[in-house]
Design a protein around this motif. Sequence first.
Motif, mmCIF file in Angstrom:
data_model
loop_
_atom_site.group_PDB
_atom_site.id
_atom_site.type_symbol
_atom_site.label_atom_id
_atom_site.label_comp_id
_atom_site.label_asym_id
_atom_site.label_seq_id
_atom_site.Cartn_x
_atom_site.Cartn_y
_atom_site.Cartn_z
ATOM 1 N N TRP A 141 0.833 -1.205 0.000
ATOM 2 C CA TRP A 141 0.000 0.000 0.000
ATOM 3 C C TRP A 141 0.869 1.258 0.000
ATOM 4 O O TRP A 141 0.568 2.238 -0.700
ATOM 5 C CB TRP A 141 -0.925 0.002 1.214
ATOM 6 N N LEU A 142 1.936 1.243 0.781
ATOM 7 C CA LEU A 142 2.826 2.408 0.826
ATOM 8 C C LEU A 142 3.462 2.648 -0.543
ATOM 9 O O LEU A 142 3.576 3.798 -0.989
ATOM 10 C CB LEU A 142 3.912 2.193 1.885
ATOM 11 N N GLN A 143 3.887 1.563 -1.193
ATOM 12 C CA GLN A 143 4.461 1.707 -2.537
ATOM 13 C C GLN A 143 3.441 2.299 -3.501
ATOM 14 O O GLN A 143 3.777 3.156 -4.329
ATOM 15 C CB GLN A 143 4.934 0.341 -3.045
ATOM 16 N N LEU A 144 2.211 1.844 -3.410
ATOM 17 C CA LEU A 144 1.175 2.367 -4.289
ATOM 18 C C LEU A 144 0.942 3.851 -4.038
ATOM 19 O O LEU A 144 0.822 4.637 -4.988
ATOM 20 C CB LEU A 144 -0.128 1.581 -4.087
ATOM 21 N N GLN A 182 -8.597 3.079 1.500
ATOM 22 C CA GLN A 182 -8.656 1.648 1.192
ATOM 23 C C GLN A 182 -7.630 0.872 2.023
ATOM 24 O O GLN A 182 -7.932 -0.185 2.577
ATOM 25 C CB GLN A 182 -8.395 1.424 -0.292
ATOM 26 N N ALA A 183 -6.418 1.408 2.084
ATOM 27 C CA ALA A 183 -5.364 0.749 2.845
ATOM 28 C C ALA A 183 -5.722 0.696 4.324
ATOM 29 O O ALA A 183 -5.531 -0.339 4.994
ATOM 30 C CB ALA A 183 -4.044 1.493 2.654
ATOM 31 N N ARG A 184 -6.240 1.789 4.858
ATOM 32 C CA ARG A 184 -6.613 1.824 6.276
ATOM 33 C C ARG A 184 -7.728 0.817 6.577
ATOM 34 O O ARG A 184 -7.733 0.184 7.643
ATOM 35 C CB ARG A 184 -7.050 3.238 6.661
ATOM 36 N N HIS A 233 -8.218 -2.095 5.089
ATOM 37 C CA HIS A 233 -7.661 -3.449 5.126
ATOM 38 C C HIS A 233 -6.694 -3.637 6.294
ATOM 39 O O HIS A 233 -6.717 -4.679 6.959
ATOM 40 C CB HIS A 233 -6.945 -3.756 3.816
ATOM 41 N N LEU A 234 -5.853 -2.634 6.538
ATOM 42 C CA LEU A 234 -4.788 -2.804 7.517
ATOM 43 C C LEU A 234 -5.237 -2.539 8.947
ATOM 44 O O LEU A 234 -4.681 -3.120 9.879
ATOM 45 C CB LEU A 234 -3.615 -1.882 7.177
ATOM 46 N N VAL A 235 -6.188 -1.655 9.134
ATOM 47 C CA VAL A 235 -6.596 -1.266 10.484
ATOM 48 C C VAL A 235 -7.934 -1.884 10.866
ATOM 49 O O VAL A 235 -8.056 -2.591 11.856
ATOM 50 C CB VAL A 235 -6.655 0.273 10.621
ATOM 51 N N LYS A 236 -8.958 -1.652 10.054
ATOM 52 C CA LYS A 236 -10.282 -2.139 10.415
ATOM 53 C C LYS A 236 -10.378 -3.660 10.347
ATOM 54 O O LYS A 236 -11.017 -4.288 11.193
ATOM 55 C CB LYS A 236 -11.334 -1.498 9.513
ATOM 56 N N GLY A 259 -7.173 -4.960 12.817
ATOM 57 C CA GLY A 259 -7.148 -4.419 14.175
ATOM 58 C C GLY A 259 -5.818 -3.823 14.564
ATOM 59 O O GLY A 259 -5.593 -3.509 15.746
ATOM 60 N N LEU A 260 -4.922 -3.609 13.596
ATOM 61 C CA LEU A 260 -3.613 -3.033 13.898
ATOM 62 C C LEU A 260 -3.587 -1.540 13.583
ATOM 63 O O LEU A 260 -4.459 -1.006 12.901
ATOM 64 C CB LEU A 260 -2.523 -3.772 13.114
ATOM 65 N N HIS A 261 -2.559 -0.884 14.063
ATOM 66 C CA HIS A 261 -2.472 0.572 13.928
ATOM 67 C C HIS A 261 -1.909 1.015 12.577
ATOM 68 O O HIS A 261 -2.302 2.042 12.042
ATOM 69 C CB HIS A 261 -1.629 1.144 15.067
ATOM 70 N N ALA A 262 -0.980 0.256 12.017
ATOM 71 C CA ALA A 262 -0.329 0.594 10.740
ATOM 72 C C ALA A 262 0.225 2.013 10.756
ATOM 73 O O ALA A 262 -0.181 2.870 9.974
ATOM 74 C CB ALA A 262 -1.304 0.414 9.577
ATOM 75 N N PRO A 263 1.185 2.319 11.650
ATOM 76 C CA PRO A 263 1.716 3.680 11.746
ATOM 77 C C PRO A 263 2.421 4.161 10.488
ATOM 78 O O PRO A 263 2.438 5.359 10.199
ATOM 79 C CB PRO A 263 2.686 3.600 12.925
#
Length: 261
Positions: A193-196, A216-218, A220-223, A226-230
Amino acid sequence: MGILGPVEILRPNGVKVGLQLQCRKVLALLVVAAGRPVSTGQLVRSIWGDSRPSHAPQMVRSHIRVLRGALRHETERTLPTSAAGYRIAPDRCAVDAYRFRELLDEARRRWPRDPAGAARTAHAALDLWRGADAMPDVVEVHSLRAEAAYLEELRFQAEETLVLASLESGQTEFALPRARRLAELHPNRERFWLQLMVAEALSGRLVEATSITFRQARHHLVKETGLHAPGLERLQRELLRGGRSTEQLLNLITQSPRSVA
């Protein structure tokens, strides 16, 4: 010999050798051992486990004969036998997985000093794959399933290296669709996601990167995890702030974990 896809042997003229499933398992176990001898007993236990038939050792020896017949004149060089068992000689045969790892190591060494060269090398490594999975036909063998998972993780790393090196060398329009496809296929891997987002920003799609793709990334990665994905939130802030060089943006990617799930 190939394990980056279904297990196979190709003759020098490109003709694929037909091998029965158990024979492919023996070949894959020898290839994965990467030069270490594997005894008949080890092969029997790996393939049949506790349900092995009484004639399993004879079956293994029969499969070895088939493999040697398939290798023809390369037999003594590529499939030697010792008191410890059978082995594949890594320095005397062409195995796609061995070459893949060599090219990936080379790509890592070349980036970021030579990003264009790193991109070409990573691309060559990925071209060796013949499907989405390694050894899909033999992964019922536990040790082969573990090796397949390891090879597929290395494939993710090669994809990551290719996108990063392409962005660093200014090949943004090549990197963008690849980054988008990777994020769609593997939505729980933060770095994709960061690369995109970086690829979109460098292509003049800053609003899309910091709003649509970020949401979109948030999701998948957070909701979903359940992680923060800082790393995701940090990159969004830096993109909105502006003024960061391509190198600085790529450093934000490499400082984030490869996977969150």
